[in-house]
Enzyme design. Structure first.
Site, PDB file in Angstrom:
ATOM      1  CE  LYS A 142      45.079  45.469  38.224  1.00  7.88           C
ATOM      2  NZ  LYS A 142      45.148  44.038  38.464  1.00  7.88           N
ATOM      3  NE  ARG A 145      40.936  41.901  33.649  1.00  5.98           N
ATOM      4  CZ  ARG A 145      40.679  43.106  34.119  1.00  5.98           C
ATOM      5  NH1 ARG A 145      41.655  43.946  34.411  1.00  5.98           N
ATOM      6  NH2 ARG A 145      39.420  43.486  34.316  1.00  5.98           N
TER       7      ARG A 145
HETATM    8  C1  7PJ Z   1      42.350  41.781  37.325  1.00  2.84           C
HETATM    9  C2  7PJ Z   1      41.165  41.131  37.023  1.00  2.84           C
HETATM   10  C3  7PJ Z   1      43.577  41.048  37.298  1.00  2.84           C
HETATM   11  C4  7PJ Z   1      42.261  39.126  36.676  1.00  2.84           C
HETATM   12  C5  7PJ Z   1      40.747  43.192  37.516  1.00  2.84           C
HETATM   13  C6  7PJ Z   1      41.674  46.483  37.024  1.00  2.84           C
HETATM   14  C7  7PJ Z   1      41.015  45.911  38.219  1.00  2.84           C
HETATM   15  N1  7PJ Z   1      41.097  39.817  36.703  1.00  2.84           N
HETATM   16  N2  7PJ Z   1      40.160  42.029  37.160  1.00  2.84           N
HETATM   17  N3  7PJ Z   1      43.463  39.723  36.970  1.00  2.84           N
HETATM   18  N4  7PJ Z   1      42.077  43.086  37.607  1.00  2.84           N
HETATM   19  N5  7PJ Z   1      42.259  37.829  36.360  1.00  2.84           N
HETATM   20  O1  7PJ Z   1      41.269  46.276  35.892  1.00  2.84           O
HETATM   21  O2  7PJ Z   1      42.640  47.248  37.225  1.00  2.84           O
HETATM   22  O3  7PJ Z   1      44.683  41.536  37.565  1.00  2.84           O
HETATM   23  S1  7PJ Z   1      39.814  44.632  37.828  1.00  2.84           S
END
Ligand code: 7PJ
Length: 279
Positions: A223, A257
């Protein structure tokens, strides 16, 4: 026949954090955009992430990168449902759906998803009711605004207090809709309507979210908060992301994640070995 693997969210507390691998099936996703749109490539990618240590595969068909435009329900269904069916039939993992759309949630649950992850915390019309009806665990994420505009001067009086209050209110809304407490995961939403300083404050205060006594998911992989510190592009953010993952585990994160599953699995295991309560 697809097989839904049961996922016990509450059991995550006190255990080694799980790694969630990101599987984007969007043509415009910012860090692996366009590479995995075809079904077989998606399956290969999921299989590779599982072999590298991912327990959960997060399948998303809507790009939520800053500035991204919205997709139609049909587009989202066409992108994610075949992928979920294919993974459920062929691989041993928990499948998570990254979506805010109730119709997609319902179809994904039938196709074999066992976790609903919504960056809008089930605030869209009918989302809570549909999620409750599936009986699946849910991940509630904080976002300030909408992806298209969220990075235009985000402001908080106290980001930590406001995120915590928002999550608490969404937990209450889930309970009122009939979703059991032991099926709720919370996420401060790094990068979603937040400056670098907001993100750093949230990470520093992550352990404070533990007062809600719910599992915590974090997503910081690749990010812009890393780019803002290191002044680099998404392809160069692995090491910065590993540092953040280790700190998040130390601060009590239960699911990390990431796009970079192998290295992140190592970082999580090492950080947890330092942080784990004595057996
Ligand atoms: C997140 C997400 C996060 C959760 C994305 C990316 C953007 N779901 N979906 N938490 N980020 N729960 O992958 O950089 O931080 S999409």
């Amino acid at each position: 026949m697809s097989v839904t693997k049961p996922f016990n969210a509450a059991a995550l507390i006190g255990e080694q954090p799980l790694v969630m691998g990101v599987l984007n099936v969007t043509p415009d996703s910012f860090s692996d955009g366009g590479q995995f749109t075809q079904l077989d490539l998606a399956l290969d990618h999921a299989e590779q992430m599982i072999s590298q240590g991912a327990a959960i595969i997060d399948v998303g068909g809507e790009s939520t990168r800053p500035g991204a435009s919205s997709v139609s329900t049909q587009q989202e269904l066409d992108r994610v449902i075949p992928v979920i069916e294919k993974i459920a039939a062929n691989l041993d993992c928990v499948i998570s759906l990254d979506s805010s759309c109730p119709q997609v949630m319902e179809a994904a649950a039938q196709a074999g998803a066992s976790l609903l992850n919504d960056v809008r915390a089930f605030q869209r019309k009918d989302a809570l009711q549909v999620a409750a009806k599936t009986g699946l665990p849910v991940c509630l994420m904080h976002m300030c605004g909408e992806p298209k505009t969220m990075q235009q001067q985000p402001h908080y009086d106290s980001v930590v207090e406001e995120v915590q209050a928002f999550l608490l209110a969404r937990v209450e809304a889930c309970l009122a809709a009939g979703i059991e407490r032991n099926k709720i995961i919370i996420d401060p939403g790094f990068g979603f309507g937040k400056t670098l300083d907001h993100n750093l404050q949230l990470l520093e205060a992550l352990a404070q979210l533990k007062v809600l006594d719910l599992p915590i998911l974090v997503g910081m992989s690749r990010k812009s908060m890393i780019g803002a510190i290191l002044n680099n592009d998404t392809s160069e953010r692995l090491y910065g992301g590993l540092a953040l993952a280790a700190i998040a585990v130390r601060q009590g994160a239960n699911i990390v994640r990431t796009h970079d599953v192998g290295p992140t699995s190592d970082a999580v295991a090492v950080a947890y070995a330092v942080s784990a309560p004595e057996k």
